[in-house]
Every structure is written in structure tokens, then in C-alpha cells.
Design an enzyme around this catalytic site. Structure first.
Site, PDB file in Angstrom:
ATOM      1  N   HIS A  42      13.848 -12.001  33.764  1.00  0.00           N
ATOM      2  CA  HIS A  42      15.273 -12.893  34.219  1.00  0.00           C
ATOM      3  C   HIS A  42      16.524 -12.836  32.895  1.00  0.00           C
ATOM      4  O   HIS A  42      16.945 -12.856  32.775  1.00  0.00           O
ATOM      5  CB  HIS A  42      14.865 -14.075  34.789  1.00  0.00           C
ATOM      6  CG  HIS A  42      13.637 -14.230  36.016  1.00  0.00           C
ATOM      7  ND1 HIS A  42      13.075 -13.486  36.801  1.00  0.00           N
ATOM      8  CD2 HIS A  42      15.033 -14.909  37.152  1.00  0.00           C
ATOM      9  CE1 HIS A  42      12.626 -14.162  37.436  1.00  0.00           C
ATOM     10  NE2 HIS A  42      13.791 -14.608  37.907  1.00  0.00           N
ATOM     11  N   GLY A  43      15.370 -12.166  31.799  1.00  0.00           N
ATOM     12  CA  GLY A  43      16.507 -12.310  30.240  1.00  0.00           C
ATOM     13  C   GLY A  43      15.791 -11.777  29.777  1.00  0.00           C
ATOM     14  O   GLY A  43      14.378 -12.005  28.880  1.00  0.00           O
TER      15      GLY A  43
END
Lengths: 487, 321
Positions: A329-330
Site C-alpha cells: 500500500h505504500g
């Protein structure tokens, strides 16, 4: 190009008409048209990154052919090397663009804790939109060819259309070659009811994104930016608003993507299945971002042995997929902690063999859930809300302070932001969204099979008008981009 | 296919036809029950109702509130300069272009100072467009309505277009207008602000307690639309032989330091003409020279304007009288 932009409102009908009325006579031409409009759609954001998609696609296409050839000649070692090389190239691109700066600065921070200063260099590069999505999609293809689940595609245009198909190019669903690729090799014909259903799904997706997510974001962003000055009651509101913002934003995008694909005669996989009505965390993960969860399950968890190994290995496998999911996700430790938090909630269920206890539709055939079901849903929901605080915060420290302040005694104290939040009707729209999703919970989406749920056309049109009106009238001035673009 | 296209188009037309009256009636009812908007938003109306009194000025100021709250005509008049400050809340290059294009002939300025606040260079001017749309101007109605329509279209924002529709409904169907703000003398107090004739908005606060962590790091970005309008403005001014200066007004140091690429921003803006970032030329105190997290108080304004006047003389943009 954003789905909620005027550019897309012009682009979609033109593309749709040309697709069915001009390019429908020849499959290859129709696929080439898909590739062209998909590249236009992506290049609208930044044309330079088209080279990156083209390169990723070409690598996967070539490796697929080479793996297939090696497989046919029973050269399994050669096939393995080619597959590994393709995975390495794709992950390297993803690593450089998305994770290089994060790992370098994390390493420097770790060394500085021991008083050692590292002379590190970070890259000044933009994160290409949707890189994680199309990279995973391209990877799934070469892995499936290696595993002999599918045959390599010899149709390069169909393959390019599979990787770059514009509705799902930048934020999923992450499709599998087994589902999507054959649809580009078969003649497609226009189906009236599928197209109507697609329009309804787009309308529902726009409502979730523009009305629910963007209105939640307005207040939520203010609360998270000034959380140190907010009373616990507002921090609770902030966490709840983000919970609905991320759901409205991402599931809204998925609905628009799936609906748009239906207009082109393509069926994409379902990405969300009313996750906030889950009775436990395991059920939540079967309903949230289904295309990513199943990707990790099929390509990492099961090859590692899944749950059919010793308990220690089950713990290891579970931790690996949740931590990787967080990192996907990041490039921030907050996402890793978010993944670890969900792993900790999931582990007891899998170790006790209760992770597949709830697979049916909740309260099937009834209007309302039982008290027990409601309590379970509420507990799961609140656990998920706590996880979102880590996901939303800038740093782990911020998330921790947020939670500490949330647990303080001023939970009944309101602040001026509370009154701001009531002005944009975010709460009302969240309730409307949940009510419609509950009512339609056995259907594919909020407006799925509407002619059976609302038999009289007047009621259907009233609902369309309500959604249409809300989208146009209650759009906040400062509309946010889709959150999942950054992933 | 034909059935699908026909039904979709008819449905969309029907929904749109129903949408406009429903929106207007709903917001009319909401307007009736909610508090009237604060008077501060009326400064735009006052300013543009005043503008026709001015002709052949020395300096025209355009830009956002950083312009309207920074250039005090009283300080410039001490140097015998006739000025008008046309800056309005969140005004972007897009609105500045429409305003300059509309008033360049009547004002006939010798010099134009364009204030460019970085945060607004990556917006589509929605907030300012709404400010103009909700203002009632008592002259050149047709020209203004056309300008408002063009501004609304440029923002590509549904919200702005909604406001335009509703405003037209109020004005032309209900015949409702904002009450005219009477204005005699040289100043008028609006909430905590003082509107000074010639377009300046003054706020006198002697000490402002700015929190050091109120702002997170930001990257300055200029979108293509804003740069296009800046380019059009610059071309128009060049064509008419009018001197122009691009400036960035001083902001509190906390805000200024939050930009992580200000050098790149300055380089980009400098492509369009002489650009002076007054944050690098003037050292101000965050508490003593500012009245809020963005704008200078009168102490800061005096220092800034004095330095600007000096620069204008030195660069020979304005002749000493």
C-alpha cells in the site's frame, strides 16, 4: 484522467461509440483501439510513464512466450530462470520507483540510531500512478504460464489490452490472466442488460466516491491535520470518517471500473463485498480488496505452504502476507504496522481453524441481523477503524498519539469541527450508503439487479435521481483524487 | 445498441431537467433557514462597485488576499502614486486575466503588480470563482454575467457551475440581489477588517501567536491552466507596453519554509517575467508583523510596501514625481 472528471465524461461516450460502432467488425482492431484509448487515458496524467507500462508489458509478454517454449520442451530449469528474471525485472522497477527512497532513508535512520551517519542519496522521482496494480497483474500472467495454468499469449495486441485495459489500469481490480486475457481473444457482442447494469454500477461508484468519500475527506483531513488540538470525540469522528472515506473512495473506484468494463463487454472480478458488515476479521479480508487478497493468497501464501503446514509456519506465512500487503500500500512504516495489526487479529482465527467460519451472506433472507451478529459486526468494524488510524497517520508516532488521545476522558467534548462536519452531510450520506448496501447485500453491487429489488420503474428512477442529484449538488469544492492512485 | 443509447440519453436529459429546479428550490429553502454569510465576503462586491471611479492610475495590483491585504494605497499615495488594489480572496491567474482584460482600458495603469501565491498555482480557481459568482455588481451586468460564466467553465467544477445556476435563478427568477453596501468616506469596517478605499483590506493586530507546527511540508506546483492564463496576461501587458512585476508577498516563515521546492517554483515563474520573492528580501517577525497564518498586519504592510516602492523606482518601473 480521473473517473470523476469532465475529461472522462467526454472520453467515455466517445470511446464507447467508436468501440461498438466503428471497431466492432474486427477483433484485432477492437483490441488495438482498447490499447490506444488506454494509453491515452494513462498518458493524460503523464505520457512519459507510458514507456514504463509498455516495457513491463513487453517483458511479461516475451517471458510468457519463452517460458511456454521451455515448458513444452520440458526444460523446467530454463522456465524457472526466465520466470525469475521477469519477476526480478518487474519488482526492480517497482522497487526503484516506489520503495528505493523509503529503504534508503530507513537504513540511514537505523544507522543514525547507533551514531553512524550514512551518506545516502535519494531519488527525486514521481511515483507512477497505479504501478503496483499493473505490475502485479503482469506478474500474475508470467507466473500462471510458468505453472502451466494458462498458455502463453501469442497475440501481442490482446496481451497489451489485457495489461493496459483503462478501466482497471490505475487502481484495479488486479485481474488474473486466466479471467481477463481470454476475453480479449474472443469476439465480444453488445448486451443491453449488461450495459445497463454497468451504467448503474458507475452511478453507484460515483455516489460512493464523490458524495460519500469526498465529503468525509473534507472534515477528516482537518481532524488528522490538527489531531493534537482535538478532543477525543472529534478524533473518534475523524477515524470513522476516514473509515468511510477509504471505503467509498476505493470501492467507488472499483465500481466505476467494473461498470465501465461492462460497457465494453468485459467482465472484471468483484473487488469489494460489503466488508464493513463482516462478522470477524477473516471475513473482512475475504470482502476487502478481494483482487489483492486473493493475489497474495495464490502467489505467495499457498506456495509458502498456506495453512497446511506446521503452526509455526502458518504464523510465518500469515505474517509475511499481511506485512507485504501493508508494504504494497505504500512506502511507509505506518502501512507495515497496519499490516502487522491485521495479522495479529487474523492469527488467532487461523490457528484455531475458525478463519472460514463465516462465508455466507449475513442475515440471509432476513431484514435485520440478530443481536449476536450485530455485536460481531460492530466489534469487527471497530477493530478495523483502529487499524485505519495507522493507515491514515503520517508517522507511527502520530498514529500512537492519536490513539492515546482517543482514549482520554474528553470523549464527550465537541469542537468547532463537529459543526463543520455536520454542514456537509457526510454522516447522512454514509448512512444512506450503508442502508443501500445492506438492502442489496446479496447483489453484486449497490444497484445490482435493481429491477428485482425495485419492481416499479418510478421507484428506480427516483433512486437514480436521488443519486444523480447528490453527485452534482453535494460535491465538495476541493475534490480529492482517488486515494488508491498513490498505491 | 440503439435502444441503449436512446434510453441513456433520454434518462440523462430527464435527470438534468429535473435537477436544475430541484437544486434551486432546495438551496433557496436552505438559504432561508441558515445564517446569512459573513460580511467579509462582500469586499469583492464593494471593490468592483468602486472600480469605475478610477482612471489612468499608476499601479494596478492583482492577486489573492495576499495582494488585497498587502498593498496599501495610502502608503503609495505618499509617493504621489495613484493605485488600485483589485486583489480578491483566493484570486488565481485565471481570474486576474479576466479582470485585467476587462479593466485595462479604463484603468490604463502604468504598471501592474501581479502577486502569485504558490498554493493557488495548482488550483483551478474554484473558491475565487464562487466569490465572483455570489457577488452582485451594480454595473456592466451583461459583461459580468458573461465573465462569471467563463470563469465557471474554466474551473471545470460542478460546484461552481451549481452556484452559477443558483445565482441566475435568484437574480432573474426571484429578482433577489444582495443589499447594496453603502460606502461613504475613505474606509468602512467589515467584521474585524477595515476596507480602505482603492481596494486595500487592513487588519490591525499587534501580536499574533503562530503555532510552529500548523503547516505540513508542501510541494509548489503550477498547473497548465494557471500558467496559460499567466502567459496570456503577460502577453497582453507586453503588447500594450505596460510594465509588470511578478511578486510573492511575505508570509510567516513557518509557511514559507514548508515549501520543499521553492527554488524550482521561483525558476518556473521567472520564465514569465521579473519575479521578486519578497520572503527572501524582507525579514519579518512571525508574531509582530503578521495578523494570521498568511497575511501581514499593518506593521508588515508598511515595511513591505516601502521596499516595493523603492524597488519600483530602482527598476525604473515608476518615475519619481
Amino acid at each position: 484522467m480521473l473517473f470523476n472528471s469532465i475529461e472522462f465524461a467526454i472520453f467515455l461516450p466517445i470511446t464507447f461509440i467508436l468501440y461498438w460502432l466503428v471497431f466492432n467488425r474486427n477483433l484485432k482492431l477492437q483490441n488495438a483501439f482498447i490499447v490506444a484509448v488506454s494509453y491515452l487515458f494513462y498518458g493524460w496524467w503523464d505520457w512519459r510513464f507510458l514507456i514504463l507500462i509498455a516495457f513491463t508489458t513487453f517483458c511479461s509478454y516475451t517471458s510468457g512466450l519463452l517460458i511456454d517454449k521451455a515448458n513444452r520442451k520440458s526444460q523446467s530449469k530454463k522456465a524457472k530462470i526466465i520466470s525469475a528474471a521477469n519477476i526480478t525485472i518487474n519488482l526492480l522497477i517497482l522497487g526503484v520507483f516506489k520503495y528505493y527512497n523509503f529503504f534508503v532513508s530507513s537504513l540511514a535512520d537505523a544507522f543514525s540510531a547507533f551514531g553512524i551517519t550514512l551518506g545516502t542519496t535519494t531519488l527525486n522521482i514521481i511515483l507512477p500512478v497505479g504501478i503496483s496494480f499493473y505490475t502485479f497483474q503482469a506478474l500474475s500472467y508470467s507466473i500462471d504460464v510458468y505453472r502451466r495454468k494458462i498458455e502463453a499469449s501469442h497475440d501481442i495486441i490482446a496481451f497489451f489490452a489485457f495489461v493496459s485495459f483503462f478501466p482497471q489500469l490505475v487502481a484495479g481490480p488486479i485481474e488474473r490472466a486466466t479471467n481477463l486475457l481470454p476475453q480479449f481473444t474472443q469476439k465480444r457482442s453488445f448486451d443491453y442488460s449488461t450495459a445497463v447494469d454497468g451504467c448503474r454500477q458507475i452511478l453507484w461508484g460515483l455516489f460512493k466516491k464523490i458524495v460519500v468519500a469526498d465529503n468525509c475527506a473534507t472534515t477528516c483531513n482537518q481532524i488528522f491535520a490538527t489531531y493534537a488540538d482535538q478532543p477525543a470525540s472529534m478524533l473518534m469522528v475523524g477515524a470513522l470518517l476516514f473509515t468511510f472515506q477509504i471505503y467509498g473512495d476505493f470501492s467507488g473506484y472499483s465500481d466505476i471500473a467494473i461498470g465501465t468494463a461492462k460497457l465494453f463487454g468485459i467482465k472484471l472480478m468483484r473487488n469489494f463485498n460489503i466488508p464493513y458488515f463482516s462478522r470477524d476479521i477473516a471475513e473482512f479480508w475475504r470482502r476487502w480488496h478481494i483482487s489483492l487478497t486473493t493475489w497474495f493468497r495464490d502467489y505467495i501464501y499457498i506456495p509458502l505452504g498456506g495453512s497446511r503446514v506446521s503452526k509455526a509456519k502458518v504464523v510465518r506465512n500469515t505474517l509475511i502476507i499481511f506485512l507485504l500487503s501493508g508494504l504494497w500500500h505504500g512506502a511507509n512504516w505506518t502501512f507495515v504496522v497496519w499490516g502487522a495489526y491485521h495479522a495479529l487479529l487474523f492469527l488467532p482465527l487461523i490457528l484455531l481453524g475458525k478463519n472460514r467460519k463465516y462465508t455466507s451472506t449475513i442475515a440471509e433472507g432476513k431484514h435485520f441481523p440478530s443481536i449476536k451478529e450485530f455485536a460481531m459486526m460492530l466489534t469487527t468494524f471497530l477493530l478495523v477503524v483502529v487499524g485505519w488510524i495507522f493507515f491514515r497517520a503520517e508517522t507511527i508516532g502520530d498514529a500512537w498519539h492519536y490513539i492515546c488521545r482517543l482514549c482520554s476522558l474528553n470523549i464527550f467534548k465537541a469542537s468547532y469541527l463537529f459543526f463543520t462536519s455536520t454542514k456537509n452531510f457526510a454522516g447522512v450520506f454514509v448512512i444512506v450508503m450503508l442502508a443501500i448496501e445492506w438492502w442489496q447485500r446479496s447483489k453484486e453491487h449497490g444497484l445490482g439487479e435493481l429491477q428485482t429489488s425495485l419492481k416499479r420503474p418510478i421507484f428506480r428512477y427516483l433512486l437514480y435521481f436521488f443519486l444523480f442529484f447528490s453527485i452534482l449538488a453535494f460535491q465538495p469544492i476541493d475534490t480529492t483524487k482517488f486515494l488508491y492512485f498513490q498505491f | 445498441m440503439r435502444k441503449f443509447l436512446t434510453k441513456t440519453i433520454l434518462t440523462l436529459v430527464l435527470l438534468t431537467i429535473l435537477y436544475i429546479p430541484t437544486y434551486c428550490v432546495m438551496f433557496m429553502l436552505m438559504d432561508a433557514i441558515k445564517e446569512p454569510p459573513p460580511e467579509s465576503i462582500r469586499t469583492t462586491e464593494i471593490k468592483f462597485n468602486e472600480i469605475d471611479e478610477y482612471k489612468d492610475i499608476d499601479i494596478l495590483f492583482v492577486g489573492s488576499s495576499h495582494s488585497s491585504r498587502s498593498f496599501d494605497p495610502r502608503i503609495f499615495s505618499q509617493h504621489n502614486m495613484k493605485t488600485f488594489n483589485i486583489g480578491t480572496s483566493s484570486q488565481t491567474c485565471m481570474q486576474s486575466w479576466f479582470i485585467i482584460d476587462r479593466y485595462i482600458d479604463s484603468l490604463n495603469p502604468k504598471c501592474v503588480i501581479i502577486d502569485l501565491y504558490p498554493d493557488l498555482m495548482n488550483t483551478y480557481g474554484e473558491e475565487s470563482a464562487i466569490d465572483f459568482i455570489t457577488s452582485d455588481f451594480d454595473h456592466d451586468l451583461a459583461v459580468w454575467e458573461w465573465t462569471k460564466l467563463k470563469m465557471a467553465v474554466c474551473t471545470k467544477n460542478t460546484n461552481v457551475i451549481n452556484k452559477l445556476i443558483y445565482r441566475a435563478f435568484r437574480r432573474y427568477i426571484l429578482h433577489h440581489q444582495n443589499p447594496r453596501q453603502t460606502f461613504t468616506g475613505n474606509e468602512i469596517t467589515i467584521c474585524q477588517d477595515k476596507y480602505i478605499r482603492s481596494g486595500f483590506v487592513e487588519k490591525s493586530m499587534e501580536y499574533y501567536d503562530l503555532k510552529p507546527d500548523y503547516r505540513i511540508d508542501t510541494t509548489c506546483r503550477c498547473n497548465a491552466m494557471q500558467l496559460m492564463f499567466l502567459n496570456k496576461t503577460v502577453k497582453l501587458l507586453k503588447m500594450r507596453g505596460i510594465n509588470y512585476l511578478l511578486v510573492e508577498a511575505p508570509v510567516p516563515s513557518v509557511l514559507y519554509k514548508s515549501y520543499d521546492n521553492h527554488d524550482q517554483y521561483s525558476a518556473k515563474i521567472s520564465e514569465y517575467g521579473t519575479f521578486i520573492d519578497y520572503n527572501t528580501r524582507l525579514t519579518l517577525n512571525d508574531s509582530l508583523d503578521f495578523c494570521d497564518s498568511h497575511h501581514m498586519n499593518q506593521n508588515g504592510v508598511v515595511k513591505y510596501d516601502s521596499l516595493l516602492i523603492n524597488d519600483l523606482y530602482e527598476m525604473d518601473y515608476i518615475k519619481r514625481k
